[in-house]
Write an enzyme that holds these catalytic residues in place. Structure first.
Site, PDB file in Angstrom:
ATOM      1  N   LYS A 100       1.212  -1.489   0.071  1.00 18.40           N
ATOM      2  CA  LYS A 100       0.086   0.032   0.238  1.00 18.40           C
ATOM      3  C   LYS A 100       0.850   1.332   0.416  1.00 18.40           C
ATOM      4  CE  LYS A 100      -3.957   2.639   2.737  1.00 18.40           C
ATOM      5  NZ  LYS A 100      -3.251   4.037   1.693  1.00 18.40           N
ATOM      6  N   ARG A 155      -7.314  10.829  -7.669  1.00 19.81           N
ATOM      7  CA  ARG A 155      -8.537  10.371  -7.005  1.00 19.81           C
ATOM      8  C   ARG A 155      -9.419  11.519  -6.910  1.00 19.81           C
ATOM      9  NH1 ARG A 155      -8.574   7.071  -1.387  1.00 19.81           N
ATOM     10  NH2 ARG A 155     -11.012   7.772  -0.704  1.00 19.81           N
TER      11      ARG A 155
END
Length: 541
Positions: free
Chosen positions: A233, A253
């Site tokens: 991650k 995003r």
């Protein structure tokens, strides 16, 4: 405008999801398409920039209400919201207007910030005098750039899908990217036969749920690890790289188009097969290794990037999913299939310093993966992502297929040294805190500001304590006697020339109030410095 203000009130007065969706459907069903388009824009979070300084709004409102500034300030402390305070204090309107929302926005709101101060003042007074309380409240929110209401973009999408008898995923996709509110846009949004002509439009991002190690035993409840793909991650900028009809687009995003800010990634576009959309993470990549997020911050927000910065802070796209290939939407395919096709594209592009297949993490058992995960910080990662190999690429955050298994945060015990009042419902309470550690000379040096992590009851107790132990005032900030100790959590640490301590921590928040400790028991700056490695990178806690 009146119908939109009524919708705002209806959404604000209920916590029931079904009631919110029903209110949205009712509004969109009867609203003029131009009004509805602007309403959608505001409700999904695309609020306009602040049109008038908050200080001027308060000053002009006080004069219009015939009260001194200090009294407006006291009212604000009691109400907790500047927009509502002004709406309540203004005299009743001298005329009634039901001007459409779109007219207010396009003819008044958007041009407002370009006028001189006196013109702004007159426009604001005219609008206030033509609106009732609920309209003024919403209008003030829009002018101040602080518009938000208790409804998510997902609920707006659900309501529009219900009204148009469409799949929510279809509506969510149509709401992505760069679009201008208009009647045509709103009608195409609900048109079942509408075809997407926007080459730049990204897909809604698939998001993950966190795994709760404490209550669910970590990922053991997910079954056989062989059914899952583990990845690092990363701590970077999530994005989609789009190449369609010879044009390249890079979307974050947060739905910000940043193609021009990362020219080395934009340069990848022409090398990809036409009709490609790659989901990945922007990371600083130099000398064959990922660099700290502090390096990436040097490029965030810059409209243009000079040659020196391009050389010193080169970025790469760590690709972990393929959403479109040769114009084909792959999101309904299993992850294992999308990943295989992505690997082929990355290999064919063959630019290993700019387009990198995000590595998977092998592990025969959850215990083995947990052991690997423990070294995440050595790789400047936040932990592991766990993705079911047969999962589709969902719209938004859908529980079950994608999980983020983050490592425990770093912690430190720090002393509360100053505070300021919060905003909104917390405007009358001291909720924004500054915390400090002891330096080598036994002085307290600020290292972080935090405002989340305490319960409402704890906030009230701390607020009462602060009011009894204030020492000095610096504008809105109140220093206090150094007595209270709190355990802070944060995700990373880096050197900083902008902070007196020489250190900056990432995402600080309060874990707990250490009522069992005295100020002298708090940690020292050397505790944090010991966790640094390299010029600006974090190490294990």
């Amino acid at each position: 405008m009146k119908a939109f203000a009524d919708l705002y009130s209806a959404l604000d007065e209920t916590t029931k999801t079904t009631a919110k969706v029903e209110a949205l459907v009712a509004y969109f069903a009867q609203a003029d398409p131009r009004d509805a388009a602007w309403a959608v824009s505001f409700l999904i979070g695309r609020k306009p920039r602040q049109a008038v300084p908050a200080k001027k709004m308060r000053e002009w409102a006080a004069i219009e209400a015939g009260i001194p500034d200090w009294l407006l300030g006291e009212c604000y402390d009691a109400v907790g919201d500047a927009a509502e305070t002004i709406a309540l204090l203004l005299p009743p309107p001298d005329r009634s207007s039901d001007r459409p929302l779109a007219d207010w926005v396009e003819s008044v709101l958007l041009p407002l910030r370009n006028h001189d101060e006196e013109t702004q003042r007159q426009i604001l007074l005219d609008t206030w005098r033509a609106m009732d309380h609920s309209q003024r409240f919403v209008w003030n929110k829009l002018i101040s750039g602080a518009f938000r209401v208790g409804v998510s973009a997902q609920l707006v999408t659900r309501a529009l899908a219900k009204l148009g008898k469409l799949e929510p995923g279809t509506v969510a996709h149509r709401l992505m990217g760069d679009w201008t509110p208009s009647a045509d846009f709103f009608q195409s949004l609900l048109d079942p036969d509408s075809s997407d002509t926007d080459l730049s439009r990204p897909y809604p991002f698939c998001l993950a749920h966190p795994i709760d190690d404490s209550g669910q035993g970590g990922p053991a409840g997910l079954g056989d690890p062989a059914a899952w793909q583990a990845e690092w991650k990363w701590d970077g900028i999530r994005c989609q790289l789009i190449q369609r009809s010879g044009e390249t687009f890079l979307w974050t995003r947060g739905e910000e188009l940043v193609t021009d800010r990362y020219p080395e990634l934009a340069g990848l576009g022409p090398m990809l097969p036409d009709g490609s959309v790659i989901d990945g993470e922007i990371l600083v990549y130099r000398d064959g290794a990922v660099q700290p997020f502090a390096q990436l911050q040097r490029r965030i927000g810059r409209k243009t990037v000079g040659k020196t910065l391009l050389k010193d802070v080169p970025v790469a796209l760590f690709a972990f999913d393929l959403l479109e290939d040769a114009g084909e939407d792959l999101r309904a395919l299993p992850l294992r299939n999308r990943r295989a096709r992505l690997a082929e594209i990355v290999a064919a592009t063959n630019i290993p310093t700019r387009l990198i297949l995000s590595p998977t993490v092998p592990g025969a058992s959850w215990a083995e993966l947990a052991e690997v995960r423990a070294g995440s910080r050595d790789r400047l990662a936040e932990g592991l992502m766990l993705k079911r190999l047969d999962s589709i690429y969902h719209v938004g955050r859908v529980r079950g297929d994608w999980w983020k298994w983050k490592i425990a945060p770093m912690t430190v015990d720090a002393v509360l040294t100053s505070a300021r009042r919060g905003s909104g419902k917390r405007a009358s309470l001291y909720t924004d805190y500054t915390f400090s550690l002891w330096d080598d000379s036994d002085r307290l040096v600020p290292i972080a500001q935090a405002y989340s992590g305490l319960t409402d009851e704890e906030i009230r107790r701390v607020d009462a304590w602060i009011r009894r132990h204030m020492v000095e005032s610096f504008g809105p900030v109140r220093t206090v006697t150094p007595e209270l100790v709190f355990e802070l959590a944060f995700e990373g640490i880096q050197r900083s020339t902008r902070h007196k301590s020489g250190i900056a921590v990432r995402f600080p928040r309060i874990l707990r109030w250490r009522t069992d400790k005295r100020a002298t028991d708090a940690d020292r700056l050397e505790t944090l410095r010991a966790r640094l490695s390299g010029p600006d990178g974090p190490s294990q806690p």
